[in-house]
Design a protein around this motif. Sequence first.
Motif, PDB file in Angstrom:
ATOM      1  N   CYS A  37      20.638 125.420  32.288  1.00 16.13           N
ATOM      2  CA  CYS A  37      19.594 124.410  32.437  1.00 16.13           C
ATOM      3  C   CYS A  37      19.357 124.176  33.926  1.00 16.13           C
ATOM      4  O   CYS A  37      20.171 124.572  34.761  1.00 16.13           O
ATOM      5  CB  CYS A  37      19.980 123.118  31.717  1.00 16.13           C
ATOM      6  SG  CYS A  37      21.638 122.517  32.037  1.00 16.13           S
ATOM      7  N   ASP A  73      17.520 121.449  37.087  1.00 14.09           N
ATOM      8  CA  ASP A  73      16.941 120.180  37.502  1.00 14.09           C
ATOM      9  C   ASP A  73      16.802 120.202  39.016  1.00 14.09           C
ATOM     10  O   ASP A  73      17.780 120.430  39.735  1.00 14.09           O
ATOM     11  CB  ASP A  73      17.822 119.002  37.066  1.00 14.09           C
ATOM     12  CG  ASP A  73      17.211 117.659  37.430  1.00 14.09           C
ATOM     13  OD1 ASP A  73      15.977 117.522  37.343  1.00 14.09           O
ATOM     14  OD2 ASP A  73      17.975 116.755  37.821  1.00 14.09           O
ATOM     15  N   LYS A  78      25.063 118.249  31.986  1.00 16.77           N
ATOM     16  CA  LYS A  78      24.268 119.147  31.147  1.00 16.77           C
ATOM     17  C   LYS A  78      23.235 118.366  30.342  1.00 16.77           C
ATOM     18  O   LYS A  78      22.047 118.713  30.323  1.00 16.77           O
ATOM     19  CB  LYS A  78      25.221 119.933  30.249  1.00 16.77           C
ATOM     20  CG  LYS A  78      24.572 120.732  29.160  1.00 16.77           C
ATOM     21  CD  LYS A  78      25.584 121.518  28.344  1.00 16.77           C
ATOM     22  CE  LYS A  78      26.490 120.649  27.523  1.00 16.77           C
ATOM     23  NZ  LYS A  78      27.865 120.612  27.855  1.00 16.77           N
ATOM     24  N   MET A 132      19.156 118.525  30.717  1.00 14.37           N
ATOM     25  CA  MET A 132      18.303 118.978  29.617  1.00 14.37           C
ATOM     26  C   MET A 132      17.333 117.894  29.180  1.00 14.37           C
ATOM     27  O   MET A 132      16.233 118.205  28.725  1.00 14.37           O
ATOM     28  CB  MET A 132      19.155 119.482  28.452  1.00 14.37           C
ATOM     29  CG  MET A 132      19.892 120.764  28.784  1.00 14.37           C
ATOM     30  SD  MET A 132      20.721 121.572  27.380  1.00 14.37           S
ATOM     31  CE  MET A 132      21.894 120.347  26.857  1.00 14.37           C
ATOM     32  N   ARG A 133      17.711 116.636  29.309  1.00 13.35           N
ATOM     33  CA  ARG A 133      16.780 115.548  28.996  1.00 13.35           C
ATOM     34  C   ARG A 133      15.609 115.542  29.982  1.00 13.35           C
ATOM     35  O   ARG A 133      14.475 115.279  29.608  1.00 13.35           O
ATOM     36  CB  ARG A 133      17.495 114.201  29.035  1.00 13.35           C
ATOM     37  CG  ARG A 133      18.350 113.935  27.805  1.00 13.35           C
ATOM     38  CD  ARG A 133      19.129 112.650  27.939  1.00 13.35           C
ATOM     39  NE  ARG A 133      19.874 112.339  26.725  1.00 13.35           N
ATOM     40  CZ  ARG A 133      20.913 111.523  26.687  1.00 13.35           C
ATOM     41  NH1 ARG A 133      21.332 110.906  27.798  1.00 13.35           N
ATOM     42  NH2 ARG A 133      21.535 111.293  25.551  1.00 13.35           N
ATOM     43  N   PRO A 188      13.765 120.124  29.388  1.00 13.14           N
ATOM     44  CA  PRO A 188      14.305 120.666  28.140  1.00 13.14           C
ATOM     45  C   PRO A 188      14.248 122.189  28.002  1.00 13.14           C
ATOM     46  O   PRO A 188      14.794 122.736  27.043  1.00 13.14           O
ATOM     47  CB  PRO A 188      13.444 119.990  27.073  1.00 13.14           C
ATOM     48  CG  PRO A 188      12.161 119.687  27.761  1.00 13.14           C
ATOM     49  CD  PRO A 188      12.522 119.382  29.192  1.00 13.14           C
ATOM     50  N   ILE A 240      15.504 125.679  28.332  1.00 10.68           N
ATOM     51  CA  ILE A 240      16.830 126.216  28.598  1.00 10.68           C
ATOM     52  C   ILE A 240      16.868 127.723  28.340  1.00 10.68           C
ATOM     53  O   ILE A 240      15.965 128.300  27.741  1.00 10.68           O
ATOM     54  CB  ILE A 240      17.918 125.529  27.740  1.00 10.68           C
ATOM     55  CG1 ILE A 240      17.708 125.773  26.240  1.00 10.68           C
ATOM     56  CG2 ILE A 240      17.951 124.033  28.013  1.00 10.68           C
ATOM     57  CD1 ILE A 240      18.391 126.992  25.723  1.00 10.68           C
ATOM     58  N   ASP A 291      13.884 125.275  23.778  1.00 16.53           N
ATOM     59  CA  ASP A 291      13.799 123.883  24.223  1.00 16.53           C
ATOM     60  C   ASP A 291      14.893 123.037  23.593  1.00 16.53           C
ATOM     61  O   ASP A 291      15.167 123.132  22.387  1.00 16.53           O
ATOM     62  CB  ASP A 291      12.442 123.282  23.864  1.00 16.53           C
ATOM     63  CG  ASP A 291      11.330 123.843  24.724  1.00 16.53           C
ATOM     64  OD1 ASP A 291      11.560 124.052  25.928  1.00 16.53           O
ATOM     65  OD2 ASP A 291      10.232 124.075  24.189  1.00 16.53           O
ATOM     66  N   TYR A 292      15.486 122.206  24.431  1.00 16.30           N
ATOM     67  CA  TYR A 292      16.493 121.220  24.029  1.00 16.30           C
ATOM     68  C   TYR A 292      15.814 120.124  23.226  1.00 16.30           C
ATOM     69  O   TYR A 292      14.777 119.602  23.624  1.00 16.30           O
ATOM     70  CB  TYR A 292      17.128 120.639  25.292  1.00 16.30           C
ATOM     71  CG  TYR A 292      17.941 119.390  25.101  1.00 16.30           C
ATOM     72  CD1 TYR A 292      19.277 119.466  24.726  1.00 16.30           C
ATOM     73  CD2 TYR A 292      17.387 118.140  25.330  1.00 16.30           C
ATOM     74  CE1 TYR A 292      20.036 118.313  24.578  1.00 16.30           C
ATOM     75  CE2 TYR A 292      18.142 116.984  25.193  1.00 16.30           C
ATOM     76  CZ  TYR A 292      19.465 117.079  24.812  1.00 16.30           C
ATOM     77  OH  TYR A 292      20.215 115.936  24.680  1.00 16.30           O
ATOM     78  N   TYR A 339      22.677 118.051  19.521  1.00 15.29           N
ATOM     79  CA  TYR A 339      21.379 118.586  19.907  1.00 15.29           C
ATOM     80  C   TYR A 339      21.176 119.966  19.304  1.00 15.29           C
ATOM     81  O   TYR A 339      22.093 120.604  18.806  1.00 15.29           O
ATOM     82  CB  TYR A 339      21.210 118.619  21.420  1.00 15.29           C
ATOM     83  CG  TYR A 339      22.191 119.492  22.164  1.00 15.29           C
ATOM     84  CD1 TYR A 339      21.872 120.818  22.486  1.00 15.29           C
ATOM     85  CD2 TYR A 339      23.436 119.009  22.567  1.00 15.29           C
ATOM     86  CE1 TYR A 339      22.768 121.617  23.175  1.00 15.29           C
ATOM     87  CE2 TYR A 339      24.323 119.798  23.257  1.00 15.29           C
ATOM     88  CZ  TYR A 339      23.983 121.108  23.564  1.00 15.29           C
ATOM     89  OH  TYR A 339      24.881 121.896  24.246  1.00 15.29           O
ATOM     90  N   ILE A 390      18.673 123.655  19.864  1.00 11.70           N
ATOM     91  CA  ILE A 390      17.781 124.433  20.715  1.00 11.70           C
ATOM     92  C   ILE A 390      16.740 125.085  19.809  1.00 11.70           C
ATOM     93  O   ILE A 390      17.076 125.870  18.926  1.00 11.70           O
ATOM     94  CB  ILE A 390      18.553 125.519  21.511  1.00 11.70           C
ATOM     95  CG1 ILE A 390      19.676 124.892  22.348  1.00 11.70           C
ATOM     96  CG2 ILE A 390      17.592 126.346  22.357  1.00 11.70           C
ATOM     97  CD1 ILE A 390      19.253 123.837  23.342  1.00 11.70           C
TER      98      ILE A 390
END
Length: 152
Positions: A24, A26, A53, A57-58, A61, A63, A84-85, A138, A140
């Motif tokens: 992921c 950011d 993590k 992902m928030r 999203p 990944i 997508d998460y 969660y 994917i």
Amino acid sequence: MLGKLNNDEIDQVLTTGIVGRIGCTDKGKVYIVPVNYAFNNTYLIAHSQEGMKIEMMRKNPHICFQVDEMINLTNWRSVVVWGDYEEVTDAKEKYYAMKFLVSRLSQLRVSETAGVAEMHREMAMQDASTNIIRPVIYRIRIHEKTGRFEKE
């Protein structure tokens, strides 16, 4: 011989695997970490405590997920998935996703860091209002997948 896996072979690797690496990002920082997972032919299902993590992902999203099946250096299969998460927040969905993940992992001998015992306790206490730290469940949603192999 090197080659490409077909869709059924990719799904087989995803189904038999239990540990993959999720990537992921950011703000230009890439984070890759191993996770226990289960594949239900539609989603990759996983869990985690709150941390870097989940925060990443928030925020973003999108990944990448990778899993290997290694026999030796000349006999292996590798799959990469993009998706997508999606955090599972609905109580009923969360229960069934967790049940699926626990049923997959409980058949195997796993590290205490996988949290299988905690997931069993969590499922048993679904209606109890306690202050336990609940894992983030969660999935994917897979958009693309590819696979390669080498066979001696």
